[in-house]
Write a protein that holds these residues in place. Structure first.
Motif, mmCIF file in Angstrom:
data_model
loop_
_atom_site.group_PDB
_atom_site.id
_atom_site.type_symbol
_atom_site.label_atom_id
_atom_site.label_comp_id
_atom_site.label_asym_id
_atom_site.label_seq_id
_atom_site.Cartn_x
_atom_site.Cartn_y
_atom_site.Cartn_z
ATOM 1 N N GLN A 1 -18.873 -17.085 4.496
ATOM 2 C CA GLN A 1 -18.790 -17.120 3.043
ATOM 3 C C GLN A 1 -18.842 -18.561 2.522
ATOM 4 N N GLN A 2 -18.165 -19.462 3.213
ATOM 5 C CA GLN A 2 -18.202 -20.858 2.794
ATOM 6 C C GLN A 2 -19.610 -21.427 2.887
ATOM 7 N N LEU A 3 -20.300 -21.105 3.980
ATOM 8 C CA LEU A 3 -21.669 -21.599 4.126
ATOM 9 C C LEU A 3 -22.587 -21.065 3.030
ATOM 10 N N LEU A 4 -22.432 -19.776 2.729
ATOM 11 C CA LEU A 4 -23.263 -19.186 1.684
ATOM 12 C C LEU A 4 -22.953 -19.782 0.323
ATOM 13 N N GLU B 1 -18.813 -20.484 -6.904
ATOM 14 C CA GLU B 1 -17.377 -20.749 -6.929
ATOM 15 C C GLU B 1 -16.720 -20.108 -5.702
ATOM 16 N N LEU B 2 -15.885 -20.880 -5.012
ATOM 17 C CA LEU B 2 -15.229 -20.407 -3.785
ATOM 18 C C LEU B 2 -14.024 -19.537 -4.142
ATOM 19 N N PRO B 3 -14.009 -18.273 -3.747
ATOM 20 C CA PRO B 3 -12.854 -17.406 -4.038
ATOM 21 C C PRO B 3 -11.683 -17.735 -3.112
ATOM 22 N N SER B 4 -10.573 -17.077 -3.347
ATOM 23 C CA SER B 4 -9.377 -17.304 -2.527
ATOM 24 C C SER B 4 -9.630 -16.826 -1.102
#
Length: 310
Positions: A257-260, A267-270
């Protein structure tokens, strides 16, 4: 051998039983001789020679009284012969003698007998090696009986071994005689079906006869505490492994998810995996045809390809 073990192992019990018998005989002998002595001192002039002879024979001393009481309760003499001498002497010696006969016949002998029986039962218990040997013999006999019971429903595999399929065991289970034979041997047919399904999941195409027989022998009887503890421990181990795998998957998904998100500048979710909220929602995009002008020879084509990748 068992009888010799019982005799040799009961020497200590014999000693204490004899001590108890002698104690009871001695106490009642003292009471009876004391009562007769008081009577003789008071009526010495009125006693006949025959009575004096019987008195000396049965109760002339404490040792004679002990022997007389012992004979009266072990068929040495009839207790009525001794009671005749005591009845003339009064109530106290007679009551002591009758009390002794009742206590010794009902209580003392039963206590001695039960002590020896209990000791003999303990000594008659088989030792550890005998129990293991008997268990091995019984398991081997049960395995042979179960093998003969399952053999008519088996078939040969490519390797020449006897195997049985789930359909074959189901067909056998429909026969009442087959169910009765398993029930007599302590194997529930329902448990056999469930256990066969577990075995067939590992051994596709059928289970070897020896494997099925060994499983049936192990599953005989009721579950013990160690069986329940083993199952509980295995469940805890499986739960721990699954929990660790889920954590690893959660970490891997979060990394993806971080890479995507870094690539798409979102925006990075929790952190964490929420099954109710998807990690990344990708909406369908209508395909478009891009017109890319290629110039500058071969180098221009490479630059255009890099722009497309970016």
């Amino acid at each position: 051998r068992l009888m010799m073990d019982c005799v040799l192992g009961s020497f200590i019990n014999v000693f204490w039983c004899l001590a108890m018998i002698v104690f009871v005989l001695y106490v009642f002998s003292l009471l009876i001789v004391q009562g007769l002595t008081e009577y003789l001192l008071a009526e010495v002039d009125n006693l006949t020679e025959a009575y004096k002879d019987q008195y000396v024979r049965f109760f002339g001393s404490v040792s004679n009284a002990v022997i007389t009481l012992f004979q009266a309760t072990t068929a040495g003499i009839d207790w009525s012969e001794a009671f005749v001498v005591l009845r003339v002497a009064g109530v106290f010696p007679s009551i002591c003698f009758l009390t002794y006969v009742i206590i010794f016949t009902i209580s003392v002998w039963n206590i001695v007998t039960s002590t020896f029986v209990e000791k003999a039962m303990k000594l008659a218990q088989p030792d550890l090696e005998s129990m293991i040997h008997e268990k091995n013999i019984k398991d081997a006999k049960d395995a042979g009986d179960l093998a003969r019971l399952f053999l008519p429903f088996t078939s040969k595999n490519d390797e020449g071994d006897d195997v049985i399929s789930f359909e074959q065991i189901r067909a056998a289970a429909d026969q009442p005689r087959f169910r009765q034979d398993l029930t007599v041997r302590g194997v529930d047919i329902k448990n056999v079906e469930i256990f066969f399904k577990m075995l067939s999941a590992v051994n596709e195409g059928g289970v070897k006869l020896q494997t099925l027989v060994s499983a049936c022998v192990r599953m005989k009887g009721v579950a013990t505490s160690i069986d329940l503890q083993s199952v509980s421990f295995e469940i805890q181990m499986i739960s721990s492994v699954m929990e660790q795998k889920f954590k690893e998957q959660d970490s891997d998904l979060f990394s993806i998810q971080q890479l995507l998100l870094e690539r798409h500048d979102l925006e990075l979710p929790s952190q964490g995996w929420n099954v109710d909220e998807p990690l990344l929602v990708v909406e369908p995009v209508e395909p478009k045809v891009l017109d890319v002008e290629i110039s500058g020879g071969p180098g221009g084509a490479s630059q255009a390809l890099q722009n497309l990748q970016i």
